[in-house]
Design an enzyme around this catalytic site. Structure first.
Site, PDB file in Angstrom:
ATOM      1  N   ASP A 183     -17.534  63.617  31.867  1.00  0.00           N
ATOM      2  CA  ASP A 183     -18.974  63.458  31.652  1.00  0.00           C
ATOM      3  C   ASP A 183     -19.628  64.787  32.006  1.00  0.00           C
ATOM      4  O   ASP A 183     -19.580  65.229  33.163  1.00  0.00           O
ATOM      5  CB  ASP A 183     -19.524  62.331  32.524  1.00  0.00           C
ATOM      6  CG  ASP A 183     -20.904  61.877  32.091  1.00  0.00           C
ATOM      7  OD1 ASP A 183     -21.468  62.499  31.173  1.00  0.00           O
ATOM      8  OD2 ASP A 183     -21.408  60.904  32.673  1.00  0.00           O
ATOM      9  N   ASP A 193     -21.543  64.262  25.057  1.00  0.00           N
ATOM     10  CA  ASP A 193     -21.199  64.812  26.367  1.00  0.00           C
ATOM     11  C   ASP A 193     -20.242  63.948  27.170  1.00  0.00           C
ATOM     12  O   ASP A 193     -20.081  64.162  28.367  1.00  0.00           O
ATOM     13  CB  ASP A 193     -22.475  65.025  27.184  1.00  0.00           C
ATOM     14  CG  ASP A 193     -23.235  63.728  27.431  1.00  0.00           C
ATOM     15  OD1 ASP A 193     -23.036  62.768  26.659  1.00  0.00           O
ATOM     16  OD2 ASP A 193     -24.032  63.677  28.385  1.00  0.00           O
ATOM     17  N   GLU A 194     -19.574  63.003  26.526  1.00  0.00           N
ATOM     18  CA  GLU A 194     -18.761  62.052  27.284  1.00  0.00           C
ATOM     19  C   GLU A 194     -17.574  61.612  26.445  1.00  0.00           C
ATOM     20  O   GLU A 194     -17.702  61.358  25.249  1.00  0.00           O
ATOM     21  CB  GLU A 194     -19.624  60.842  27.668  1.00  0.00           C
ATOM     22  CG  GLU A 194     -18.962  59.844  28.557  1.00  0.00           C
ATOM     23  CD  GLU A 194     -19.875  58.670  28.881  1.00  0.00           C
ATOM     24  OE1 GLU A 194     -19.454  57.804  29.654  1.00  0.00           O
ATOM     25  OE2 GLU A 194     -21.008  58.618  28.349  1.00  0.00           O
TER      26      GLU A 194
END
Length: 520
Positions: free
Chosen positions: A11, A105-106
């Site tokens: 993350d 983003d993950e």
């Protein structure tokens, strides 16, 4: 669920805000809030400096302004975020062929499928190397969780924030989960949590103690059984390399409720165009057209129409959306409109309707009329703000509004970004990601020397030094310019981000089963 820590969850830390701080030297170490800037906008991401003041993702932007009035409020720049995300995802694919992206983003990674030895030491080495590589390639930081299941790996990355690594070792799962809120478990939203609360169940340990039979009675067989297994620390969900989208849509929330019927029809046509553009970018087509209408009183309804076959024809989608909106009474006012396409396929069926060409011409006329009618609505979702900024930079003429955070280039002063605009003037700070904080200059909004531009890379193209580490303030400009926060109302320079216990989204705290942790 595997016992060894072979599932990795990455993350990125405060991704959008951190990217903006890396791109803008004058904002490093200062509160930055990214999202929709209209009265009904929401926060997409807040930097750790802004979180000190209580700002968090999904908060109404109006509330964020009250809590942290001196922050820099910026529109999202998805062109930049996608480029950074692509670089990160390429790094993840070097670890394993099984990478499951959840967002820009993950992502989850199955390390076992990549040949990583199923030991704590091997997992730690991979996680630390990944964090180092991400910083080297992007200049940003990410937090890593490693465990035997997706649920625990995600909990680990929350505990690791910011810029850390947490390994949840086999045998510690139950003790770790026990004191955590039941909302920690996947699939427990507000409605489920309220049902459990009324039954006296607040923590994961209490969920486990209630027993499977009680959970099935409260929530139904599928949900109750799944929740009991999660409370036991058992999560059998595999890492899935391809996550197929079920639908593609576009929607806008208006600053002022729309009551004019013609305006509603024009907005639906514009949203249909945007939806089809997304559809084509994804290389897909769809059979079912859906509209969404949120009324003045927050009641929301949807209407749908299924076509004879999948299409990506804008005329067909606009015509179907127009028919659907005709069946909805909007005279009392609407605050949100949306158009979506579901039933996705990888092919199209042409000529679904004989009137498609005629409909396309009529909708195009409506679209052109919309372009010249009043101010555009303020979007609730930050994605819509970013799309409008990108559309403006792609157009032949100047954008109608210079939005804070927009990339620009001046023929004399070079690259910069918009700090603000109003009363016919636009204020620009001229700096680059690898420069010192730059000077601020003001121009007329129609200055021919000022043009929208593409985002600069976060790292110098010649592989020179990257941005200052996040949380540090770049050296002041040596030429005696004003404070870098000038024009943005920045908060105090000494404001520091929270420690790891206040990670993104309020990650859960440490439990009794102490996980293996690593921080820089």
């Amino acid at each position: 669920m595997r016992g060894a820590p072979t599932i990795l969850h990455l993350d990125m830390d405060a991704f959008y805000a951190s990217a903006e701080q890396a791109a803008k030297p004058s904002l490093r170490g200062k509160p930055v809030i990214v999202g929709g800037l209209g009265p009904r906008g929401v926060v997409a991401t807040a930097s750790y400096e802004a979180r000190v003041f209580g700002v968090h993702s999904a908060m109404a932007m109006a509330q964020a302004r009250r809590l942290c009035p001196n922050a820099a409020f910026l529109i999202p720049r998805f062109a930049l975020y996608r480029k950074v995300s692509d670089s990160v995802m390429r790094l993840l694919h070097t670890l394993s062929p099984l990478v499951e992206p959840l967002s820009l983003d993950e992502a989850f990674v199955d390390l076992e499928a990549g040949g990583t030895e199923a030991t704590v030491e091997a997992a730690r080495a991979v996680g630390e190397r990944l964090r180092t590589d991400i910083r080297a390639v992007t200049g940003l930081t990410g937090s890593v969780g490693l465990a035997g299941s997706k649920m625990l790996a995600k909990i680990g990355s929350e505990q690791a924030k910011p810029d850390g690594l947490v390994i949840i070792e086999p045998g510690t799962e139950r003790d770790l989960l026990g004191p955590m809120s039941v909302r920690t478990l996947p699939g427990v939203g507000p409605a489920t949590a309220e049902t459990l609360r009324r039954a006296g169940i607040h923590t994961v340990a209490e969920t486990r103690e209630a027993g499977e039979a009680e959970l099935v009675r409260l929530l139904g067989r599928a949900h109750g059984t799944s929740l009991f297994l999660m409370a036991e620390g058992r999560d059998e969900r595999p890492v899935v390399a391809e996550r197929d989208a079920k639908s593609i849509s576009a929607e806008d929330t208006f600053d002022v409720d729309v009551t004019d019927r013609t305006r509603v029809q024009l907005e639906i046509a514009r949203l249909a165009d945007r939806c089809v553009r997304r559809l084509r970018e994804a290389g897909r087509s769809g059979r079912t057209v859906v509209i969404k209408v949120r009324r003045y009183d927050f009641s929301t309804l949807t209407r749908s129409e299924t076509l004879r076959g999948p299409t990506d024809d804008p005329g067909v989608v606009r015509e179907a959306a127009a028919r659907l909106i005709d069946s909805v009474d909007t005279t009392a006012g609407v605050r949100l409109l949306g158009v979506g396409v579901s039933g996705l396929a990888d092919y199209t069926q042409e000529d679904l309707f004989a009137q498609a060409a005629q409909a396309a011409q009529a909708a195009q006329a409506a679209h052109e009329a919309l372009e010249g009618a009043g101010h555009p609505p303020g979007p609730e979702r930050p994605e819509a703000v970013g799309e409008r900024a990108e559309e403006a930079s792609e157009g032949a003429g100047k954008p109608r509004h210079w939005l804070p955070g927009t990339d620009v280039r001046h023929t004399e002063y070079g690259s910069g970004w918009v700090q603000g605009s109003g009363v016919g003037r636009v204020t620009v700070r001229f700096e680059e990601p690898w420069s010192r904080p730059g000077r601020v200059r003001t121009f007329a909004v129609d200055d021919p020397a000022l043009e929208p531009s593409e985002p600069l890379p976060l790292l110098r193209p010649d592989a020179g030094p990257g941005p200052a580490p996040q949380g540090e303030v770049a050296d002041p400009s040596p030429d005696g310019t004003a404070d870098p926060a000038e024009g943005m109302g920045q908060g105090p320079r000494e404001a520091e981000g929270p420690d790891g216990s206040a990670g993104a989204g309020g990650g859960p705290g440490q439990g009794p089963g102490q996980p293996v942790t690593s921080r820089p």
